[in-house]
Design an enzyme around this catalytic site. Structure first.
Site: not given
Ligand code: SF4
Length: 214
Positions: A143, A124
């Site tokens: 996310d 991420k």
């Protein structure tokens, strides 16, 4: 939650998001790739707003990897305490700064494989840095907002971020991954909340398989 049976047509999603949030961008404040890397590490389990409250002083005192790599843990901890999990975040920030100095001449690398060698950096964070700081779409940021919206919009049935990323990459045009990601996050923050999403006011509702069902 029950997973949606159908999925939103990708072209309509892209068009709808573009119309809703033409100006969507990363809401973390930063001036350099290094500062974005640090801000993204700080944003784990914390709002961007809170991160943006601590980074001005943090980056004034430690603006780059060279300065950060010789900081004392206590100095960093006291500056970032309000973002939560501050001991672990301090360890990761200092560790990343040191690896950058030792292996990358103090510069943030521009590939996924290299970024993943930094402490505290998983896909991420690496995708945020690659897409936002370098304009490189190597992967799709997943996310909490993007995971939730992808499920509600029927783009994935997965819960594991790596598998969600795989599904999104397969369905959305690569040259737009970064901007679509920002727009999904904006929609998650402004309309499609984790609890009580505002389906009644949502412009994506006519195409969303979860409209009124969450
Ligand atoms: S707010 Fe409702 S209609 Fe809009 S994307 Fe989220 S679940 Fe779908």
């Amino acid at each position: 939650m029950a997973f949606a049976r159908k999925k939103i047509p990708a072209a309509r999603l892209i068009k709808g998001l573009q119309k809703l949030y033409p100006e969507a961008h990363c809401e973390l404040d930063f001036k350099t790739p290094f500062q974005l890397l640090v801000a993204t590490i700080l944003s784990a389990q914390c709002t961007d707003k809170r991160v943006n409250m601590v980074t001005p002083e943090l980056f004034r005192r430690f603006p780059d990897a060279a300065a950060m790599s010789i900081a004392k843990p206590k100095q960093i901890e006291s500056l970032i305490k309000s973002t939560g999990f501050f001991r672990n975040k301090t360890k990761n920030i200092l560790g990343a700064a040191r690896v950058l100095m030792e292996d990358f001449d103090g510069k943030v690398p521009e590939t996924m494989d290299e970024l993943l060698t930094l402490p505290g950096v998983a896909r991420k964070t690496a995708n945020v840095v690659l897409g936002t700081a370098f304009g490189k779409n190597e992967g799709f940021v997943v996310d909490t907002h993007i995971a939730r919206l992808s499920q509600r919009l029927g783009l994935t049935k997965e819960v594991d971020p790596v598998k969600i990323e795989r599904d999104l990459c397969a369905q959305l045009p690569r040259d737009q991954w970064s901007e679509i990601g920002h727009r999904l996050i904006w929609h998650g923050r402004r309309v499609c909340y984790a609890r009580n999403p505002e389906c009644i006011a949502c412009a994506l509702a006519p195409d969303c398989p979860s409209a009124g069902k969450v």
